[in-house]
Design a protein around this motif. Structure first.
Motif, short mmCIF file in Angstrom:
data_model
loop_
_atom_site.label_atom_id
_atom_site.label_comp_id
_atom_site.label_asym_id
_atom_site.label_seq_id
_atom_site.Cartn_x
_atom_site.Cartn_y
_atom_site.Cartn_z
N THR A 196 0.82 -1.21 0.00
CA THR A 196 0.00 0.00 0.00
C THR A 196 0.86 1.26 0.00
O THR A 196 0.60 2.20 -0.76
CB THR A 196 -0.94 0.01 1.21
N ALA A 197 1.89 1.28 0.84
CA ALA A 197 2.78 2.44 0.91
C ALA A 197 3.52 2.64 -0.41
O ALA A 197 3.65 3.77 -0.91
CB ALA A 197 3.76 2.29 2.06
N PHE A 198 3.98 1.55 -1.01
CA PHE A 198 4.70 1.65 -2.28
C PHE A 198 3.82 2.18 -3.39
O PHE A 198 4.18 3.11 -4.11
CB PHE A 198 5.28 0.28 -2.66
N VAL A 199 2.64 1.59 -3.54
CA VAL A 199 1.72 2.01 -4.61
C VAL A 199 1.27 3.45 -4.41
O VAL A 199 1.20 4.23 -5.36
CB VAL A 199 0.51 1.04 -4.69
N ALA A 200 0.99 3.83 -3.17
CA ALA A 200 0.55 5.21 -2.89
C ALA A 200 1.66 6.20 -3.17
O ALA A 200 1.42 7.28 -3.74
CB ALA A 200 0.08 5.33 -1.45
N ALA A 201 2.90 5.86 -2.82
CA ALA A 201 4.03 6.77 -3.07
C ALA A 201 4.29 6.93 -4.56
O ALA A 201 4.48 8.06 -5.04
CB ALA A 201 5.28 6.25 -2.36
N VAL A 202 4.28 5.85 -5.29
CA VAL A 202 4.51 5.93 -6.74
C VAL A 202 3.37 6.67 -7.42
O VAL A 202 3.60 7.49 -8.31
CB VAL A 202 4.71 4.51 -7.33
N SER A 203 2.14 6.42 -7.01
CA SER A 203 1.00 7.11 -7.60
C SER A 203 1.05 8.61 -7.33
O SER A 203 0.81 9.42 -8.23
CB SER A 203 -0.31 6.54 -7.05
N GLY A 204 1.35 8.98 -6.09
CA GLY A 204 1.46 10.40 -5.76
C GLY A 204 2.56 11.09 -6.53
O GLY A 204 2.38 12.21 -7.04
N ASP A 205 3.71 10.44 -6.66
CA ASP A 205 4.81 11.01 -7.44
C ASP A 205 4.42 11.16 -8.91
O ASP A 205 4.74 12.17 -9.54
CB ASP A 205 6.06 10.13 -7.33
N SER A 206 3.75 10.16 -9.45
CA SER A 206 3.37 10.19 -10.85
C SER A 206 2.34 11.29 -11.13
O SER A 206 2.42 11.98 -12.15
CB SER A 206 2.80 8.84 -11.28
N ILE A 207 1.40 11.46 -10.23
CA ILE A 207 0.40 12.53 -10.40
C ILE A 207 1.08 13.89 -10.34
O ILE A 207 0.79 14.77 -11.16
CB ILE A 207 -0.70 12.41 -9.34
N ALA A 208 1.98 14.08 -9.40
CA ALA A 208 2.69 15.36 -9.30
C ALA A 208 3.53 15.60 -10.55
O ALA A 208 3.60 16.73 -11.05
CB ALA A 208 3.57 15.37 -8.06
N TYR A 209 4.16 14.56 -11.07
CA TYR A 209 4.95 14.70 -12.30
C TYR A 209 4.06 15.11 -13.47
O TYR A 209 4.41 16.01 -14.24
CB TYR A 209 5.68 13.40 -12.62
N LEU A 210 2.92 14.43 -13.61
CA LEU A 210 2.03 14.75 -14.73
C LEU A 210 1.49 16.18 -14.65
O LEU A 210 1.38 16.85 -15.66
CB LEU A 210 0.88 13.75 -14.77
N ILE A 211 1.20 16.63 -13.45
CA ILE A 211 0.72 18.01 -13.29
C ILE A 211 1.83 18.98 -13.67
O ILE A 211 1.60 19.97 -14.39
CB ILE A 211 0.23 18.25 -11.86
N GLY A 212 3.04 18.71 -13.23
CA GLY A 212 4.16 19.58 -13.59
C GLY A 212 4.50 19.53 -15.06
O GLY A 212 4.83 20.54 -15.68
N ARG A 213 4.40 18.37 -15.65
CA ARG A 213 4.73 18.18 -17.07
C ARG A 213 3.72 18.88 -17.96
O ARG A 213 4.09 19.54 -18.92
CB ARG A 213 4.76 16.70 -17.38
N THR A 214 2.43 18.76 -17.64
CA THR A 214 1.40 19.35 -18.50
C THR A 214 1.11 20.80 -18.12
O THR A 214 0.80 21.59 -19.00
CB THR A 214 0.10 18.54 -18.43
N GLY A 215 1.19 21.12 -16.85
CA GLY A 215 0.84 22.47 -16.41
C GLY A 215 2.00 23.44 -16.39
O GLY A 215 1.81 24.64 -16.36
N GLY A 216 3.21 22.91 -16.40
CA GLY A 216 4.36 23.79 -16.33
C GLY A 216 4.51 24.38 -14.94
O GLY A 216 4.06 23.82 -13.96
N ARG A 217 5.15 25.50 -14.89
CA ARG A 217 5.39 26.15 -13.60
C ARG A 217 4.14 26.84 -13.16
O ARG A 217 3.85 27.31 -12.22
CB ARG A 217 6.56 27.12 -13.69
#
Length: 79
Positions: free
Chosen positions: A58-79
């Motif tokens: 659970t901790a692994f999946v939640a950490a990877v999911s949270g990181d991936s969501i933050a990456y996608l927001i930064g990648r598509t939304g920019g600064r």
């Protein structure tokens, strides 16, 4: 209710879902006590209320999911 009491009740009441919420929110970038929640989940696993493997997965999946969501927001939304 104190912060520790809130964490304890969140993980105690919702189990893996509460753990995933805290770890995922922290990995997303919001200051949250994700590591503390993992330790709390391990404590519940030691008492037999949660499974150790379930806490780890659970901790692994939640950490990877949270990181991936933050990456996608930064990648598509920019600064």
């Amino acid at each position: 209710m104190s912060a520790v009491g809130f964490l304890t009740s969140l993980v105690a009441r919702y189990g893996y879902l509460g753990l995933a919420l805290l770890v995922g929110v922290e990995s997303f970038g919001v200051p949250a006590p994700g590591e503390t929640a993992i330790i709390l989940g391990a404590g519940y696993a030691a008492r037999g209320q949660l499974a150790v493997v379930g806490v780890a997965v659970t901790a692994f999946v939640a950490a990877v999911s949270g990181d991936s969501i933050a990456y996608l927001i930064g990648r598509t939304g920019g600064r």
